[in-house]
Design an enzyme around this catalytic site. Sequence first.
Site, PDB file in Angstrom:
ATOM      1  CG  ASN A  47      10.199  39.680 -63.536  1.00  0.00           C
ATOM      2  OD1 ASN A  47       9.429  40.569 -63.143  1.00  0.00           O
ATOM      3  ND2 ASN A  47      10.170  39.177 -64.761  1.00  0.00           N
ATOM      4  CD1 TRP A  48       9.237  39.946 -56.720  1.00  0.00           C
ATOM      5  CD2 TRP A  48       8.262  41.757 -55.827  1.00  0.00           C
ATOM      6  NE1 TRP A  48       9.732  40.104 -55.440  1.00  0.00           N
ATOM      7  CE2 TRP A  48       9.151  41.201 -54.873  1.00  0.00           C
ATOM      8  CE3 TRP A  48       7.551  42.899 -55.485  1.00  0.00           C
ATOM      9  CZ2 TRP A  48       9.332  41.760 -53.603  1.00  0.00           C
ATOM     10  CZ3 TRP A  48       7.728  43.454 -54.222  1.00  0.00           C
ATOM     11  CH2 TRP A  48       8.607  42.890 -53.294  1.00  0.00           C
ATOM     12  CE  LYS A  49       7.821  36.365 -64.554  1.00  0.00           C
ATOM     13  NZ  LYS A  49       7.690  35.166 -65.358  1.00  0.00           N
ATOM     14  CD  GLU A  80      13.870  35.269 -67.891  1.00  0.00           C
ATOM     15  OE1 GLU A  80      13.772  34.875 -66.728  1.00  0.00           O
ATOM     16  OE2 GLU A  80      13.113  36.113 -68.387  1.00  0.00           O
ATOM     17  N   GLY A 135       7.913  29.693 -65.869  1.00  0.00           N
ATOM     18  CA  GLY A 135       6.665  29.405 -65.177  1.00  0.00           C
ATOM     19  C   GLY A 135       6.125  27.999 -65.426  1.00  0.00           C
ATOM     20  CB  SER A 159      11.417  26.561 -63.894  1.00  0.00           C
ATOM     21  OG  SER A 159      10.167  26.724 -64.542  1.00  0.00           O
ATOM     22  N   GLY A 200      11.428  34.321 -61.236  1.00  0.00           N
ATOM     23  CA  GLY A 200      10.055  34.792 -61.228  1.00  0.00           C
ATOM     24  C   GLY A 200       9.318  34.290 -59.997  1.00  0.00           C
ATOM     25  N   GLY A 201       8.520  33.236 -60.171  1.00  0.00           N
ATOM     26  CA  GLY A 201       7.632  32.737 -59.114  1.00  0.00           C
ATOM     27  C   GLY A 201       8.315  32.525 -57.773  1.00  0.00           C
TER      28      GLY A 201
HETATM   29  P1  13P Z   1       9.762  31.727 -63.359  1.00  0.00           P
HETATM   30  O1  13P Z   1      10.957  31.753 -62.434  1.00  0.00           O
HETATM   31  O2  13P Z   1       8.464  31.858 -62.646  1.00  0.00           O
HETATM   32  O3  13P Z   1       9.835  30.581 -64.312  1.00  0.00           O
HETATM   33  O4  13P Z   1       9.879  33.068 -64.258  1.00  0.00           O
HETATM   34  C1  13P Z   1      11.057  33.342 -64.913  1.00  0.00           C
HETATM   35  C2  13P Z   1      11.013  34.727 -65.433  1.00  0.00           C
HETATM   36  O5  13P Z   1      10.275  35.034 -66.354  1.00  0.00           O
HETATM   37  C3  13P Z   1      11.866  35.728 -64.786  1.00  0.00           C
HETATM   38  O6  13P Z   1      11.928  36.905 -65.529  1.00  0.00           O
END
Ligand code: 13P
Length: 244
Positions: A9-11, A163, A169, A206, A227-228
């Site tokens: 998920n690149w947000k 999640e 994050g 995370s 995510g990150g």
């Molecule tokens: P992180 O991996 O940055 O914690 O984000 C998780 C997320 O929201 C994936 O959709």
Amino acid sequence: MPRTLVAANWKMYKTSAEARTYFDTWRTLPAVAGREVAFFPPYTLLHEVSAYLRPGEAAGAQNLHEAPEGVFTGEVSAAMVLDAGCVYALVGHSERRHLFGERDERVAKKFTAALNAGLRPILCVGETLEEREAGRTLQLVLGQLQAAVGMLPPTAGFDVAYEPVWAIGTGKVARCEDAAEVHAAILEWLKKRGAGKDARLLYGGSVKPDNAADLLATEAVHGLLVGGASLQPEEFHRIVTAGL
Ligand code: 13P
């Protein structure tokens, strides 16, 4: 059960040039047999990213609007993301719920719209720290599930991402036993209703290369939503191949 799914998920990150650079590197890294990989870039990159994909890789949207079309400035429909190359769509991501005020009722409409358009939605569920500390995790997560899935026909194909909001994050990953407990409760709920027979349960929050193998080896964890750590191709590749 379909293959393990590891999703990026690149947000709200990456321009077209950055996506090209990413996939220039990604495509030098070995394709992974036995695991499916999905990329969820911003809407603006869906066409482009879809064109970069190899077999076993798919694209998905981070969100969609529940209406098929209409006077909704700034919104994008399920049919539009399908047209842009998507197979998947995230629905009810915690950032949508908490930063943009999406409530269960709206999430349910989006979930149904995605299914009706022929997408495979990934319903995101998860509790806040306050809710966990109050011992309300399962009640909350199963309530989110009921709101979106409760009225669906048993044939609907979808996945679920657990999640925990406090793990997104923050660098605080859920303990494997906590993820296992919630995943087991989701599986039991689905089984009781005869829904989501091929649903995969992803864990997100995370996820990093050094915790991915343990999470993927956890009971009832069928994939990861990252995510990150998905923003760098080498780091994401280490997660996709974790434990193999
Ligand atoms: P992180 O991996 O940055 O914690 O984000 C998780 C997320 O929201 C994936 O959709």
